[in-house]
Design a protein around this motif. Structure first.
Motif, PDB file in Angstrom:
ATOM      1  N   ARG A  51     -34.967  37.840 -77.501  1.00  0.00           N
ATOM      2  CA  ARG A  51     -33.888  37.531 -76.556  1.00  0.00           C
ATOM      3  C   ARG A  51     -33.175  36.271 -77.006  1.00  0.00           C
ATOM      4  O   ARG A  51     -33.667  35.537 -77.871  1.00  0.00           O
ATOM      5  CB  ARG A  51     -34.448  37.341 -75.158  1.00  0.00           C
ATOM      6  CG  ARG A  51     -35.533  36.293 -75.101  1.00  0.00           C
ATOM      7  CD  ARG A  51     -36.208  36.210 -73.767  1.00  0.00           C
ATOM      8  NE  ARG A  51     -35.632  35.110 -73.013  1.00  0.00           N
ATOM      9  CZ  ARG A  51     -35.747  34.982 -71.713  1.00  0.00           C
ATOM     10  NH1 ARG A  51     -36.407  35.862 -71.020  1.00  0.00           N
ATOM     11  NH2 ARG A  51     -35.214  33.973 -71.100  1.00  0.00           N
ATOM     12  N   PHE A  52     -32.027  36.016 -76.388  1.00  0.00           N
ATOM     13  CA  PHE A  52     -31.336  34.745 -76.550  1.00  0.00           C
ATOM     14  C   PHE A  52     -31.486  34.006 -75.223  1.00  0.00           C
ATOM     15  O   PHE A  52     -31.064  34.492 -74.183  1.00  0.00           O
ATOM     16  CB  PHE A  52     -29.862  34.961 -76.909  1.00  0.00           C
ATOM     17  CG  PHE A  52     -29.678  35.512 -78.282  1.00  0.00           C
ATOM     18  CD1 PHE A  52     -29.659  34.659 -79.378  1.00  0.00           C
ATOM     19  CD2 PHE A  52     -29.542  36.871 -78.490  1.00  0.00           C
ATOM     20  CE1 PHE A  52     -29.501  35.166 -80.661  1.00  0.00           C
ATOM     21  CE2 PHE A  52     -29.383  37.388 -79.767  1.00  0.00           C
ATOM     22  CZ  PHE A  52     -29.367  36.535 -80.858  1.00  0.00           C
ATOM     23  N   ASN A  53     -32.107  32.836 -75.280  1.00  0.00           N
ATOM     24  CA  ASN A  53     -32.420  32.111 -74.049  1.00  0.00           C
ATOM     25  C   ASN A  53     -31.213  31.421 -73.428  1.00  0.00           C
ATOM     26  O   ASN A  53     -31.181  31.222 -72.215  1.00  0.00           O
ATOM     27  CB  ASN A  53     -33.517  31.078 -74.309  1.00  0.00           C
ATOM     28  CG  ASN A  53     -34.850  31.736 -74.585  1.00  0.00           C
ATOM     29  OD1 ASN A  53     -35.171  32.782 -74.037  1.00  0.00           O
ATOM     30  ND2 ASN A  53     -35.635  31.126 -75.462  1.00  0.00           N
ATOM     31  N   ASN A  54     -30.231  31.045 -74.244  1.00  0.00           N
ATOM     32  CA  ASN A  54     -29.086  30.288 -73.735  1.00  0.00           C
ATOM     33  C   ASN A  54     -27.771  31.016 -74.001  1.00  0.00           C
ATOM     34  O   ASN A  54     -27.442  31.343 -75.144  1.00  0.00           O
ATOM     35  CB  ASN A  54     -29.027  28.899 -74.380  1.00  0.00           C
ATOM     36  CG  ASN A  54     -30.273  28.090 -74.096  1.00  0.00           C
ATOM     37  OD1 ASN A  54     -30.847  28.169 -73.017  1.00  0.00           O
ATOM     38  ND2 ASN A  54     -30.703  27.321 -75.078  1.00  0.00           N
ATOM     39  N   PHE A  55     -27.036  31.254 -72.938  1.00  0.00           N
ATOM     40  CA  PHE A  55     -25.714  31.861 -73.020  1.00  0.00           C
ATOM     41  C   PHE A  55     -24.989  31.584 -71.711  1.00  0.00           C
ATOM     42  O   PHE A  55     -25.585  31.146 -70.726  1.00  0.00           O
ATOM     43  CB  PHE A  55     -25.804  33.372 -73.287  1.00  0.00           C
ATOM     44  CG  PHE A  55     -26.519  34.149 -72.223  1.00  0.00           C
ATOM     45  CD1 PHE A  55     -25.818  34.758 -71.198  1.00  0.00           C
ATOM     46  CD2 PHE A  55     -27.897  34.272 -72.245  1.00  0.00           C
ATOM     47  CE1 PHE A  55     -26.468  35.484 -70.208  1.00  0.00           C
ATOM     48  CE2 PHE A  55     -28.565  34.982 -71.268  1.00  0.00           C
ATOM     49  CZ  PHE A  55     -27.845  35.582 -70.242  1.00  0.00           C
ATOM     50  N   ASN A  56     -23.695  31.806 -71.703  1.00  0.00           N
ATOM     51  CA  ASN A  56     -22.917  31.650 -70.470  1.00  0.00           C
ATOM     52  C   ASN A  56     -21.719  32.578 -70.543  1.00  0.00           C
ATOM     53  O   ASN A  56     -21.367  33.088 -71.604  1.00  0.00           O
ATOM     54  CB  ASN A  56     -22.487  30.193 -70.260  1.00  0.00           C
ATOM     55  CG  ASN A  56     -21.607  29.692 -71.378  1.00  0.00           C
ATOM     56  OD1 ASN A  56     -20.482  30.145 -71.540  1.00  0.00           O
ATOM     57  ND2 ASN A  56     -22.117  28.758 -72.182  1.00  0.00           N
ATOM     58  N   GLY A  57     -21.122  32.794 -69.390  1.00  0.00           N
ATOM     59  CA  GLY A  57     -19.963  33.668 -69.379  1.00  0.00           C
ATOM     60  C   GLY A  57     -19.427  33.889 -67.987  1.00  0.00           C
ATOM     61  O   GLY A  57     -19.988  33.403 -66.992  1.00  0.00           O
ATOM     62  N   ASP A  58     -18.332  34.608 -67.931  1.00  0.00           N
ATOM     63  CA  ASP A  58     -17.717  34.945 -66.655  1.00  0.00           C
ATOM     64  C   ASP A  58     -17.048  36.307 -66.791  1.00  0.00           C
ATOM     65  O   ASP A  58     -16.855  36.817 -67.882  1.00  0.00           O
ATOM     66  CB  ASP A  58     -16.703  33.880 -66.233  1.00  0.00           C
ATOM     67  CG  ASP A  58     -15.674  33.591 -67.309  1.00  0.00           C
ATOM     68  OD1 ASP A  58     -14.985  34.542 -67.739  1.00  0.00           O
ATOM     69  OD2 ASP A  58     -15.560  32.438 -67.738  1.00  0.00           O
ATOM     70  N   PHE A  59     -16.738  36.891 -65.647  1.00  0.00           N
ATOM     71  CA  PHE A  59     -16.073  38.183 -65.674  1.00  0.00           C
ATOM     72  C   PHE A  59     -15.251  38.367 -64.414  1.00  0.00           C
ATOM     73  O   PHE A  59     -15.409  37.654 -63.425  1.00  0.00           O
ATOM     74  CB  PHE A  59     -17.070  39.329 -65.859  1.00  0.00           C
ATOM     75  CG  PHE A  59     -18.154  39.394 -64.818  1.00  0.00           C
ATOM     76  CD1 PHE A  59     -17.930  39.980 -63.580  1.00  0.00           C
ATOM     77  CD2 PHE A  59     -19.414  38.898 -65.085  1.00  0.00           C
ATOM     78  CE1 PHE A  59     -18.928  40.067 -62.632  1.00  0.00           C
ATOM     79  CE2 PHE A  59     -20.428  38.968 -64.140  1.00  0.00           C
ATOM     80  CZ  PHE A  59     -20.188  39.557 -62.913  1.00  0.00           C
TER      81      PHE A  59
END
Length: 193
Positions: A51-59
């Protein structure tokens, strides 16, 4: 859910069924109610999970007009986690992610197709930038649910699946034919803003 794509990444969201306009959401990474997971065969003998532990985003999503929705996600590639420190060091190195040179991956949607005409299942087509290469991928998405949370907010959640070929993103390490495709499983919960 049929798997189609590639990398990164990720899913779109929904607002209240009664709403006639798109609502904006932030992916709930603070509460760890979202995840970007991957699996790839190891030499064709077993599955490597990570997995990737760090990410961010919006939708943004409107259940009455799914095609007008959009999503943007940024992934910290240095946060790759396969539950094995030495392997993670290898994954971050020059054979795979080259995180010193490419510390981020990004997914930006380009269009969304409503498969069931109800906003419950749809395809997100967008550009995944990984390892310095940008390719169009498709994420097959299914809505999990939506509604008010106990803290006075409103949430919506989705799950998505995609497949990517490492060589399409300039990752040429050859571990055999069974290890060329990475399967992505995405879980996204958004908080309405």
């Amino acid at each position: 859910m049929k798997k189609t794509l590639a990398g990164v990444i990720i899913a779109s969201s929904a607002v209240a069924a009664s709403s006639s306009m798109a609502a904006d959401y932030v992916i709930d990474t603070k509460g760890a109610h979202a995840s970007i997971n991957f699996q790839v065969q190891h030499l064709g003998y077993s599955w490597l999970l990570g997995r990737f532990n760090n990410f961010n985003g919006d939708f943004s999503y409107d259940p009455k007009n799914v095609e007008a929705s959009s999503i943007n996600v940024t992934i910290d590639t240095t946060s790759v986690d396969s539950n094995h420190a030495e392997r993670d060091k290898h994954l971050r190195g020059s054979d795979f992610l080259e995180v010193e040179k490419y510390p981020e991956a990004k997914f930006v949607s380009k269009r969304i197709s409503d498969i069931d005409d109800g906003g419950e299942e749809f395809d997100i087509v967008g550009d995944l930038t990984l390892h310095g290469v940008t390719k169009e991928i498709t994420i097959e998405v299914e809505k999990v649910g939506e509604g008010k949370d106990p803290w006075g907010g409103y949430r919506v959640g989705f799950e998505g699946e995609a497949e990517i070929r490492m060589k399409d993103f300039g990752i040429t390490k050859d571990l055999g034919p069974a290890s060329q495709v990475v399967e992505l499983t995405l879980h996204i919960e958004g908080i309405r803003q």
